[in-house]
Design a protein around this motif. Sequence first.
Motif, PDB file in Angstrom:
ATOM      1  N   ASP A 110      55.057  37.565  31.859  1.00  0.00           N
ATOM      2  CA  ASP A 110      54.340  36.306  32.060  1.00  0.00           C
ATOM      3  C   ASP A 110      52.912  36.325  31.529  1.00  0.00           C
ATOM      4  O   ASP A 110      52.207  35.319  31.610  1.00  0.00           O
ATOM      5  N   HIS A 111      52.475  37.451  30.964  1.00  0.00           N
ATOM      6  CA  HIS A 111      51.123  37.536  30.422  1.00  0.00           C
ATOM      7  C   HIS A 111      51.172  37.462  28.886  1.00  0.00           C
ATOM      8  O   HIS A 111      51.618  38.422  28.244  1.00  0.00           O
ATOM      9  N   PRO A 112      50.720  36.375  28.299  1.00  0.00           N
ATOM     10  CA  PRO A 112      50.756  36.222  26.837  1.00  0.00           C
ATOM     11  C   PRO A 112      50.047  37.350  26.094  1.00  0.00           C
ATOM     12  O   PRO A 112      50.502  37.786  25.040  1.00  0.00           O
ATOM     13  N   LEU A 113      48.940  37.820  26.651  1.00  0.00           N
ATOM     14  CA  LEU A 113      48.177  38.874  25.988  1.00  0.00           C
ATOM     15  C   LEU A 113      48.991  40.160  25.891  1.00  0.00           C
ATOM     16  O   LEU A 113      48.985  40.841  24.865  1.00  0.00           O
ATOM     17  N   LEU A 114      49.707  40.483  26.972  1.00  0.00           N
ATOM     18  CA  LEU A 114      50.527  41.689  26.961  1.00  0.00           C
ATOM     19  C   LEU A 114      51.689  41.527  25.979  1.00  0.00           C
ATOM     20  O   LEU A 114      52.015  42.458  25.232  1.00  0.00           O
ATOM     21  N   ARG A 115      52.302  40.349  25.977  1.00  0.00           N
ATOM     22  CA  ARG A 115      53.403  40.114  25.040  1.00  0.00           C
ATOM     23  C   ARG A 115      52.938  40.296  23.600  1.00  0.00           C
ATOM     24  O   ARG A 115      53.621  40.908  22.780  1.00  0.00           O
ATOM     25  N   GLU A 116      51.750  39.765  23.322  1.00  0.00           N
ATOM     26  CA  GLU A 116      51.206  39.893  21.973  1.00  0.00           C
ATOM     27  C   GLU A 116      50.928  41.349  21.634  1.00  0.00           C
ATOM     28  O   GLU A 116      51.204  41.806  20.512  1.00  0.00           O
ATOM     29  N   GLY A 117      50.402  42.101  22.606  1.00  0.00           N
ATOM     30  CA  GLY A 117      50.138  43.514  22.385  1.00  0.00           C
ATOM     31  C   GLY A 117      51.404  44.299  22.107  1.00  0.00           C
ATOM     32  O   GLY A 117      51.447  45.143  21.203  1.00  0.00           O
ATOM     33  N   LEU A 118      52.444  44.031  22.880  1.00  0.00           N
ATOM     34  CA  LEU A 118      53.716  44.714  22.677  1.00  0.00           C
ATOM     35  C   LEU A 118      54.307  44.376  21.309  1.00  0.00           C
ATOM     36  O   LEU A 118      54.828  45.233  20.604  1.00  0.00           O
ATOM     37  N   ARG A 119      54.220  43.092  20.966  1.00  0.00           N
ATOM     38  CA  ARG A 119      54.747  42.669  19.662  1.00  0.00           C
ATOM     39  C   ARG A 119      54.028  43.403  18.530  1.00  0.00           C
ATOM     40  O   ARG A 119      54.660  43.871  17.573  1.00  0.00           O
ATOM     41  N   ARG A 120      52.706  43.494  18.618  1.00  0.00           N
ATOM     42  CA  ARG A 120      51.922  44.152  17.566  1.00  0.00           C
ATOM     43  C   ARG A 120      52.289  45.635  17.450  1.00  0.00           C
ATOM     44  O   ARG A 120      52.336  46.189  16.350  1.00  0.00           O
ATOM     45  N   ILE A 121      52.525  46.277  18.597  1.00  0.00           N
ATOM     46  CA  ILE A 121      52.923  47.695  18.574  1.00  0.00           C
ATOM     47  C   ILE A 121      54.272  47.862  17.889  1.00  0.00           C
ATOM     48  O   ILE A 121      54.460  48.726  17.026  1.00  0.00           O
ATOM     49  N   LEU A 122      55.217  47.010  18.257  1.00  0.00           N
ATOM     50  CA  LEU A 122      56.588  47.182  17.789  1.00  0.00           C
ATOM     51  C   LEU A 122      56.809  46.707  16.356  1.00  0.00           C
ATOM     52  O   LEU A 122      57.673  47.231  15.652  1.00  0.00           O
ATOM     53  N   GLU A 123      56.026  45.712  15.905  1.00  0.00           N
ATOM     54  CA  GLU A 123      56.282  45.162  14.579  1.00  0.00           C
ATOM     55  C   GLU A 123      55.931  46.137  13.464  1.00  0.00           C
ATOM     56  O   GLU A 123      56.364  45.970  12.322  1.00  0.00           O
ATOM     57  N   PHE A 124      55.154  47.173  13.791  1.00  0.00           N
ATOM     58  CA  PHE A 124      54.803  48.178  12.796  1.00  0.00           C
ATOM     59  C   PHE A 124      55.791  49.359  12.792  1.00  0.00           C
ATOM     60  O   PHE A 124      55.637  50.281  12.000  1.00  0.00           O
ATOM     61  N   GLU A 125      56.759  49.309  13.684  1.00  0.00           N
ATOM     62  CA  GLU A 125      57.743  50.391  13.761  1.00  0.00           C
ATOM     63  C   GLU A 125      58.954  50.062  12.894  1.00  0.00           C
ATOM     64  O   GLU A 125      59.577  49.008  13.053  1.00  0.00           O
ATOM     65  N   PRO A 126      59.319  50.948  11.979  1.00  0.00           N
ATOM     66  CA  PRO A 126      60.486  50.699  11.131  1.00  0.00           C
ATOM     67  C   PRO A 126      61.766  50.634  11.959  1.00  0.00           C
ATOM     68  O   PRO A 126      61.971  51.418  12.883  1.00  0.00           O
TER      69      PRO A 126
END
Length: 212
Positions: free
Chosen positions: A9-25
């Motif tokens: 429910d926290h947009p900031l955390l969702r964005e952080g997780l997305r940024r971490i994962l989008e750089f993973e092949p």
Amino acid sequence: MIKVVIADDHPLLREGLRRILEFEPGIQVVTEVGDGQGAINIARSLTFDILLMDLNMPGMNGLEACRVIRRERPEIGIIVLTVDDSDEKVFQVLQTGVAGYLLKDVFPKTLVNSIRKVYSGEPILAPSVTGKLLGQISTPSKNKNSFGLSKREMEILRAVARGSSNKEIGISLYISEKTVKNHLSNIFRKLEVEDRTQAAIKAVKLNLVHLE
């Protein structure tokens, strides 16, 4: 490609997780939701592999959503990602059969590795979580029934209850991971459980294993 959905429910955390994962092949975040009902709706409408699930969300919480998704889409690997590490909550969540339980202060690399492990069919049952689980279990029964488990199967069951991975079990017992998986299939069948988490819970409740 490992397809991941983030439920928090926290947009900031969702964005952080997305940024971490989008750089993973090999990992793709397909969408994000902000509550338990949203996670259920996505599970009913999209095909994906891993669900990162927060517990404390408005409306339907993550625990209830886990129960529904596990019942309707058991092939989805649910990794709980939360700040709540209370003994009671850990016990309740593990009983639903989720694939992993991580705290939000987890290192990014650990999170990524956990996603890959769950995708490969190896649920994350960390020793620290196992300890909390054991603290919540009532006095073990006096059941003397071994459920037909062989000596080797008992060794593997004890290792599972301690939180060991298939690779770690194989190394300690000098057998291959494939052999470990075969033994686990037999253990699940004999104990009438679906996964290693349920096997660990049942083994302790029935006094089949003794952990310090």
